[in-house]
Design an enzyme around this catalytic site. Structure first.
Site, PDB file in Angstrom:
ATOM      1  N   ASN A  86       5.436  37.224  90.892  1.00 37.53           N
ATOM      2  CA  ASN A  86       5.183  38.112  89.656  1.00 37.53           C
ATOM      3  C   ASN A  86       5.239  37.405  88.345  1.00 37.53           C
ATOM      4  O   ASN A  86       4.751  37.608  87.411  1.00 37.53           O
ATOM      5  CB  ASN A  86       6.018  39.346  89.796  1.00 37.53           C
ATOM      6  CG  ASN A  86       5.510  40.531  91.094  1.00 37.53           C
ATOM      7  OD1 ASN A  86       4.449  40.425  91.235  1.00 37.53           O
ATOM      8  ND2 ASN A  86       6.413  41.460  91.127  1.00 37.53           N
ATOM      9  N   ASP A 115      -3.282  32.773  88.322  1.00 32.06           N
ATOM     10  CA  ASP A 115      -3.809  34.025  88.848  1.00 32.06           C
ATOM     11  C   ASP A 115      -4.380  33.822  90.201  1.00 32.06           C
ATOM     12  O   ASP A 115      -4.350  34.713  91.361  1.00 32.06           O
ATOM     13  CB  ASP A 115      -4.724  34.679  88.057  1.00 32.06           C
ATOM     14  CG  ASP A 115      -5.580  36.003  88.542  1.00 32.06           C
ATOM     15  OD1 ASP A 115      -4.561  36.970  88.516  1.00 32.06           O
ATOM     16  OD2 ASP A 115      -6.676  36.415  88.491  1.00 32.06           O
ATOM     17  N   ARG A 171       2.823  35.031  99.912  1.00 26.46           N
ATOM     18  CA  ARG A 171       2.751  34.624 101.378  1.00 26.46           C
ATOM     19  C   ARG A 171       3.563  33.501 101.775  1.00 26.46           C
ATOM     20  O   ARG A 171       4.150  33.535 102.802  1.00 26.46           O
ATOM     21  CB  ARG A 171       1.243  34.574 101.788  1.00 26.46           C
ATOM     22  CG  ARG A 171       0.608  35.910 101.782  1.00 26.46           C
ATOM     23  CD  ARG A 171      -0.941  35.678 102.199  1.00 26.46           C
ATOM     24  NE  ARG A 171      -1.785  35.051 101.381  1.00 26.46           N
ATOM     25  CZ  ARG A 171      -2.335  35.492 100.211  1.00 26.46           C
ATOM     26  NH1 ARG A 171      -2.327  36.947  99.937  1.00 26.46           N
ATOM     27  NH2 ARG A 171      -3.225  34.913  99.516  1.00 26.46           N
ATOM     28  N   ASP A 189      -0.211  42.560  90.034  1.00 23.53           N
ATOM     29  CA  ASP A 189      -1.307  41.704  89.738  1.00 23.53           C
ATOM     30  C   ASP A 189      -2.536  42.229  89.140  1.00 23.53           C
ATOM     31  O   ASP A 189      -2.981  41.685  88.041  1.00 23.53           O
ATOM     32  CB  ASP A 189      -1.578  41.066  91.091  1.00 23.53           C
ATOM     33  CG  ASP A 189      -2.726  39.982  90.855  1.00 23.53           C
ATOM     34  OD1 ASP A 189      -2.959  39.347  89.664  1.00 23.53           O
ATOM     35  OD2 ASP A 189      -3.159  39.277  91.863  1.00 23.53           O
ATOM     36  N   HIS A 190      -3.027  43.425  89.798  1.00 24.27           N
ATOM     37  CA  HIS A 190      -4.123  44.054  89.475  1.00 24.27           C
ATOM     38  C   HIS A 190      -3.849  44.990  88.396  1.00 24.27           C
ATOM     39  O   HIS A 190      -4.991  45.108  87.378  1.00 24.27           O
ATOM     40  CB  HIS A 190      -4.603  45.058  90.546  1.00 24.27           C
ATOM     41  CG  HIS A 190      -4.932  43.976  91.655  1.00 24.27           C
ATOM     42  ND1 HIS A 190      -5.166  44.861  92.946  1.00 24.27           N
ATOM     43  CD2 HIS A 190      -5.276  42.820  92.080  1.00 24.27           C
ATOM     44  CE1 HIS A 190      -5.775  43.644  94.033  1.00 24.27           C
ATOM     45  NE2 HIS A 190      -5.763  42.697  93.371  1.00 24.27           N
ATOM     46  N   ASP A 249      -4.395  42.147  85.609  1.00 19.54           N
ATOM     47  CA  ASP A 249      -5.642  41.829  85.252  1.00 19.54           C
ATOM     48  C   ASP A 249      -6.462  42.859  84.436  1.00 19.54           C
ATOM     49  O   ASP A 249      -7.564  42.446  83.892  1.00 19.54           O
ATOM     50  CB  ASP A 249      -6.330  41.672  86.919  1.00 19.54           C
ATOM     51  CG  ASP A 249      -5.988  40.719  87.551  1.00 19.54           C
ATOM     52  OD1 ASP A 249      -5.430  39.782  86.972  1.00 19.54           O
ATOM     53  OD2 ASP A 249      -6.207  40.628  88.738  1.00 19.54           O
TER      54      ASP A 249
END
Length: 386
Positions: free
Chosen positions: A50, A108, A116, A129-130, A133
């Site tokens: 993050n 990004d 992961r 994240d989204h 965005d």
């Protein structure tokens, strides 16, 4: 902050959430992902994904603020009016913008891989994240407008308004599609547009903004190519692909099983947003879109981001989409007032933008904090909660 930002049903839904996405873009598969797989190894294992997401967004905001300082009214590149000569973007700015843009795009692309790699994937990471965005998409678009400006040798502010709508619709469609299918099909246009924009920034640094005024044929210039490419990419590539994915999921019965009415619900707040801002611009007493397009698009973008974040939250928590956003209430009042009275709404726009900006930030922080408490994790650290 005050009150609860997530309902009990949303919190329960997040506990059951499983991430599902597909990236079928040839550019992403054969170029970007191999590059990001190597690039992510540069970052230390203790770095929270993050943080990478947030730093990338900060760089995008930095580009926006720099261009706002030098070109507040989108006139530096396209206008021949001598009254606009004071608005000039120094040549060296473009190399800074190119570097910041490249780093933001790379971060990004790497944040999910870092999650992961560090075994720290969570619903919070996807939501963060989204959500970021949804802010970055309109910031990047408005930054691109400073390349072309408004004027006789470029595009009009109404051209930019319709481009903004197409770009935002393209971004929203991916999440609308996920609301129906349960799978996030990453847009093909995203990586292509980011690399093309990077190339333009570098070209402008080398050859100057005059390069973009080069006529391709008679009065058709690169600026017009930018406009029509944006529209054609959406209506001829992205939109048909999205419909295909939805149809395929219905036929294979892998979708969420929503009724037609429920599947169409996400379109209500989106097109309401588009309509309310278009009405404001069209009936503006002071020609607000012409005299202060950057502030207008900022307000437009914040409302869009809030709508999109709400859709993402409800999709991930398996809840129904909301069809009305509280940010519409002042917009409706402003639009009605403009139809009845004539007044200078520049200060109204400034106040409205500030207020909804604060509300959106408060909402974002509130949701993130509640997600952290629910999942027993930290947003910007991999260290476990005591």
């Amino acid at each position: 902050m005050s009150g609860s930002y997530l309902t009990k049903e949303q919190r329960d839904g997040f506990q059951k959430y499983k991430y599902a996405s597909r990236d079928t873009s040839p550019l992403a598969v054969y170029l970007m992902h191999p590059f990001w797989n190597r690039a992510v190894k540069v970052f230390p294992m203790w770095l929270a994904p993050n943080v990478m997401t947030f730093v990338g967004w900060v760089l995008t905001v930095a580009i926006f603020l720099v261009l706002t300082f030098y070109d507040p009214f989108l006139v530096a590149a396209g206008s021949d009016d001598k009254s606009h000569e004071k608005y000039n973007i120094p040549q060296w700015i473009w190399i800074f913008i190119a570097i910041a843009h490249f780093v933001a795009h790379t971060l990004d692309g790497c944040d999910g891989k870092q999650a992961r790699r560090t075994n720290s994937s969570s619903p919070l990471g996807e939501l963060f994240d989204h959500g970021i965005d949804s802010m970055a998409i309109w910031l990047i678009t408005v930054c691109a407008y400073s390349l072309f400006g408004q004027g006789p040798m470029s595009l009009t502010v109404w051209d930019y308004h319709w481009i903004m709508i197409v770009v935002l619709l393209g971004f929203y469609m991916a999440h609308w599609e996920k609301y129906i299918t349960g799978v996030l099909f990453l847009p093909w246009a995203y990586d292509f547009s980011q690399l093309i924009l990077l190339g333009i920034y570098l070209f402008v640094y080398i050859f100057g903004l005059e390069f973009l005024k080069f006529p391709l044929y008679k009065d058709i210039r690169l600026t017009h190519f930018f406009k029509w490419t944006t529209h054609l990419c959406f209506f001829c590539i992205f939109f048909p692909l999205s419909l295909r994915n939805i149809y395929k999921s219905k036929v294979e019965k892998t979708d969420r099983g929503l009724s037609l009415v429920e599947a169409l619900k996400p379109g209500v707040p989106l097109f309401s947003c588009f309509a309310l801002f278009t009405i404001w611009a069209y009936y503006s007493s002071s020609n607000i879109l012409q005299i202060n397009p950057r502030l207008f698009f900022t307000s437009f973008g914040i409302v869009f981001s809030n709508i999109t974040c709400s859709l993402i939250v409800n999709t991930m928590s398996h809840q129904k989409c909301k069809v009305f956003n509280k940010m519409f209430i002042p917009l409706i009042i402003i639009d009605v007032a403009l139809l009845v009275f004539r007044f200078n709404e520049v200060y109204v726009l400034a106040v409205y933008t500030f207020v909804i900006g604060c509300i959106h930030v408060d909402y974002g922080i509130g949701v993130v904090n509640e997600m952290c408490d629910m999942l027993k994790i930290r947003c910007f650290s991999l260290a476990p909660l005591n």
